[in-house]
Design an enzyme around this catalytic site. Sequence first.
Site, PDB file in Angstrom:
ATOM      1  N   ASP A   1       0.861  -1.181   0.000  1.00 12.26           N
ATOM      2  CA  ASP A   1       0.000   0.000   0.000  1.00 12.26           C
ATOM      3  C   ASP A   1       0.896   1.230   0.000  1.00 12.26           C
ATOM      4  OD1 ASP A   1      -3.242   0.354   0.986  1.00 12.26           O
ATOM      5  OD2 ASP A   1      -1.950   2.123   1.099  1.00 12.26           O
TER       6      ASP A   1
ATOM      7  N   ASP B   1       4.260   2.170  -4.169  1.00  7.16           N
ATOM      8  CA  ASP B   1       3.528   2.913  -5.190  1.00  7.16           C
ATOM      9  C   ASP B   1       3.451   2.006  -6.410  1.00  7.16           C
ATOM     10  OD1 ASP B   1       2.681   4.505  -7.294  1.00  7.16           O
ATOM     11  OD2 ASP B   1       4.065   6.156  -6.880  1.00  7.16           O
TER      12      ASP B   1
ATOM     13  N   TYR C   1     -13.859   7.505 -13.797  1.00 12.12           N
ATOM     14  CA  TYR C   1     -13.783   6.256 -13.024  1.00 12.12           C
ATOM     15  C   TYR C   1     -14.293   5.089 -13.872  1.00 12.12           C
ATOM     16  CZ  TYR C   1     -14.226   2.986  -9.134  1.00 12.12           C
ATOM     17  OH  TYR C   1     -14.092   1.889  -8.307  1.00 12.12           O
TER      18      TYR C   1
ATOM     19  N   LYS D   1     -12.097   1.683 -14.929  1.00 12.69           N
ATOM     20  CA  LYS D   1     -12.470   0.308 -14.593  1.00 12.69           C
ATOM     21  C   LYS D   1     -12.824  -0.507 -15.839  1.00 12.69           C
ATOM     22  CE  LYS D   1     -11.664   0.434 -10.227  1.00 12.69           C
ATOM     23  NZ  LYS D   1     -10.543  -0.383  -9.681  1.00 12.69           N
TER      24      LYS D   1
END
Length: 241
Positions: free
Chosen positions: A33, A59, A144, A148
Amino acid sequence: MRNTALVTGGARGIGAATAEALERAGWDVVIADRDAAAVAASVAAWAEDHRRIGGVQLDVTDRVAVAATLDRHGPFTLVVNNAAVPADMLPFAEVTAAQFERLMRINVLGCFIVGQEAARRMEGGAIVNIASRGYLGGIGGAHYVASKAAVVGLTRAMAIELRWRGIAVNAVAPGMVDTRMIDNFSPAMRARLTDLEPSGAALDPQVIADTIVFLGSAAGRMMSGQVLLVDGGKALGVVPF
């Protein structure tokens, strides 16, 4: 020898639930993370609970760091590309190029880099990319949706090529899940969206985690190139009468 899984974006939400579910299923787990403090807090809490879950700050858009992490903590039998950022709910006409580029960089390029570097090191196993029901489209958040949808397309392309090496690649497309990703919704918007869910509530992250555990299993690896919509049936688009 126990199998080892890498879960990106694993310090909280779906990622953390997945790490816990995999550990319960007998996997050694490493979370990655970008939030170093969250990684440290999660790993410490798991250690107190006697869970075999390690963690590293990462990252996912940094290829050198990704490669080093895979070399240091692998080999991995399962890689879960969960790291992503949410989008501000904006009309299409108001989305800026900078906002669009940020989501494509983290949500798509990060998935690509981790998936590519992992595949170079894997001998069989599975890669699970986390998409979203949003890939089907929606109002407010075109950037977004685009990110996706790109993850879904990338999943299919990866699956086609990597099947010859025994690596199954699938995507999970969650519906509305009770995580920090929906915390930026206004109370009114969250209530309105919740009312549209067939169950009347946002999904528990554990539901998504259990799906990922299955896809990492021997039975789950018999599937490849699939997008599993885990949303309580909302994507069916049929309203009760």
